[in-house]
Design a protein around this motif. Structure first.
Motif: not given
Length: 455
Positions: A361-371, A353-355
């Motif tokens: 362009v300023p980048g945005r990376v998000s990690v989310s989860a639900d169960a 995702a970072v690579k």
């Protein structure tokens, strides 16, 4: 697979043989039903199923050759819901009381017995081996009742015929006994035929399972041996290349008479050889890593996923800062899972995702989860360059890459991720479009499930 219900039952831990829904063959147009058995590895984890189809026309042809009485009805009925798989004759329609009567009778005597399919019929049933299927045979009692009433009326009008009427009743009783004996004999024959088919199917399942396990082990051994043998000549090439670099000064002295063009060609050739050696070395190491990973035994343990994700993000923080990117991590469910494998999965996804953020362009990376329902869904999303929809499957293949090749890599990471996720009992999917970023969704069990343990 055409029968998703049978596949789902096998995947969810069904034991013994599984019966599928009746289907019409796309080529033959003939009705058939699926007989399947669940495949699992040494730890009981679901690996797939082996199946065979039973041609329903075979049973119809077999019954017709048996020369059954005209009023006899023969059928294969699925246990539980009472679904009729095949029936001879097909008309008239089954009595509304037939299947409920069969269900009530099998609840009391699961293996075999009698039931009353209709007020004017007598039925017999027999369970077929280990299959959840009953073979039923029923006969009309109308002829018997009609004869009995006629002779009873004669007996009342003419007492002298009482003895003859008694003999007739005895003959009818004997006929009924023969009918029952014949029905039981045919049930036994049909049961023996299906038992033989069941035994052959189990033998085929065992043979194919052994072949699959042997093939898998052979592939791992082959990959390891090939990779190991490739390294020997590669080391020799690396050595001779280094020797040529060391002798460069002797070959091309700094004298004015030396040809500068030849020196440049020499340096270019050495540089090309060195870059090719480096790439080959990385590929060989990747093959060795995948071969070792395929034989690794996972060790499930409680994992604090929030702490694990923070550790992964810390590892790419410097690169994210250089790219003017921000990384956010939402609440994470805890898992009971192999720590090394799950860390490799998300380290690769966050690193990618970072690579592949868009330059400038300023980048945005998000990690989310639900169960939910014992499954955890993790999403790694970015607003980077994105992936063309036509390459969504390609990026998960070994040594395959998508888009501009302006970033270092060998097309190994996502293939390795997909293999690990599958071995952990999960799935991975991708949503992406050029210029709109990418979202990788990984679904994993919260803890090892029965039938899906960590390998």
């Amino acid at each position: 697979m055409a029968d998703r219900a049978a596949f789902a039952a096998a995947r969810d831990g069904a034991t013994g043989l599984v019966i599928g829904e009746p289907l019409l063959g796309k080529v033959s147009g003939k009705p058939s039903f699926l007989i399947a058995r669940r495949l699992a590895d040494a730890d009981g984890r679901f690996r797939g199923l082996v199946s065979a189809t039973a041609d329903l026309d075979y049973f119809v042809g077999y019954w017709r050759r048996m020369d059954l009485p005209n009023d006899a009805h023969v059928a294969l009925v699925r246990a539980g819901e009472g679904q009729v798989l095949v029936r001879l004759p097909e008309t008239p329609a089954i009595s509304a009381t037939s299947l409920p009567a069969l269900k009530a009778a099998t609840a009391e005597a699961p293996l075999s017995g009698r039931y009353v399919p209709a007020p004017d019929r007598l039925g017999f049933y027999q369970r077929v081996g280990d299959l959840p299927v009953y073979l039923t045979v029923s006969y009309s009692e109308a002829a018997v009742d009609a004869g009995w009433r006629a002779w009873l009326w004669t007996f009342l009008l003419f007492p002298a015929a009482a003895i003859l009427a008694l003999l007739v009743l005895l003959a009818l009783a004997r006929r009924q006994t023969r009918v029952e004996a014949r029905a039981n004999l045919e049930v036994t024959r049909a049961r023996a035929a299906l038992a033989t088919a069941n035994t052959r199917l189990e033998q085929r399942v065992a043979e194919r399972t052994a072949d699959l396990q042997e093939s898998n082990a052979e592939v791992q051994r082959f990959a390891y041996i090939v990779s190991h043998d490739l390294r020997a000549p590669l080391v020799n090439i690396m050595g001779f290349t280094s020797e040529l670099q060391r002798l460069r000064g002797d070959i091309f002295p700094d004298a004015p008479a030396a040809d500068p063009t030849l020196r440049e060609d020499f340096d270019e050739a050495i540089g090309f050889i060195q870059s090719s050696i480096d790439k080959m070395d990385r590929l060989i190491k990747a093959i060795l890593m995948l071969a070792r990973q395929g034989s690794r035994v996972f060790q499930p343990e409680p994992v604090d996923m929030a702490a694990l994700m923070r550790s992964i993000v810390d590892g790419v923080a410097h690169r994210a800062l250089s790219a003017e990117a921000t990384i956010t991590v939402g609440p994470m469910p805890d898992l009971v899972i192999d720590r090394i494998a799950v860390e490799q999965v998300f380290s690769n996804l966050v690193d990618n995702a970072v690579k592949y953020l868009r330059p400038g362009v300023p980048g945005r990376v998000s990690v989310s989860a639900d169960a939910e329902n014992g499954r955890a869904r993790f999403r790694v999303a970015d607003d980077g360059r994105g992936i063309d929809p036509g390459d969504h499957g390609r990026v998960f293949e070994l040594f395959r890459r998508s888009g501009a090749q302006d970033r270092p890599g060998d097309g190994i990471g996502l293939a390795h991720v997909k293999t690990l996720v599958r071995q952990l009992g999960g799935t991975i999917s991708l949503e992406s479009a050029p210029g709109r970023g990418s979202t990788f969704t990984v679904v994993l069990p919260v803890k090892p499930q029965d039938g899906h343990p960590a390998r």
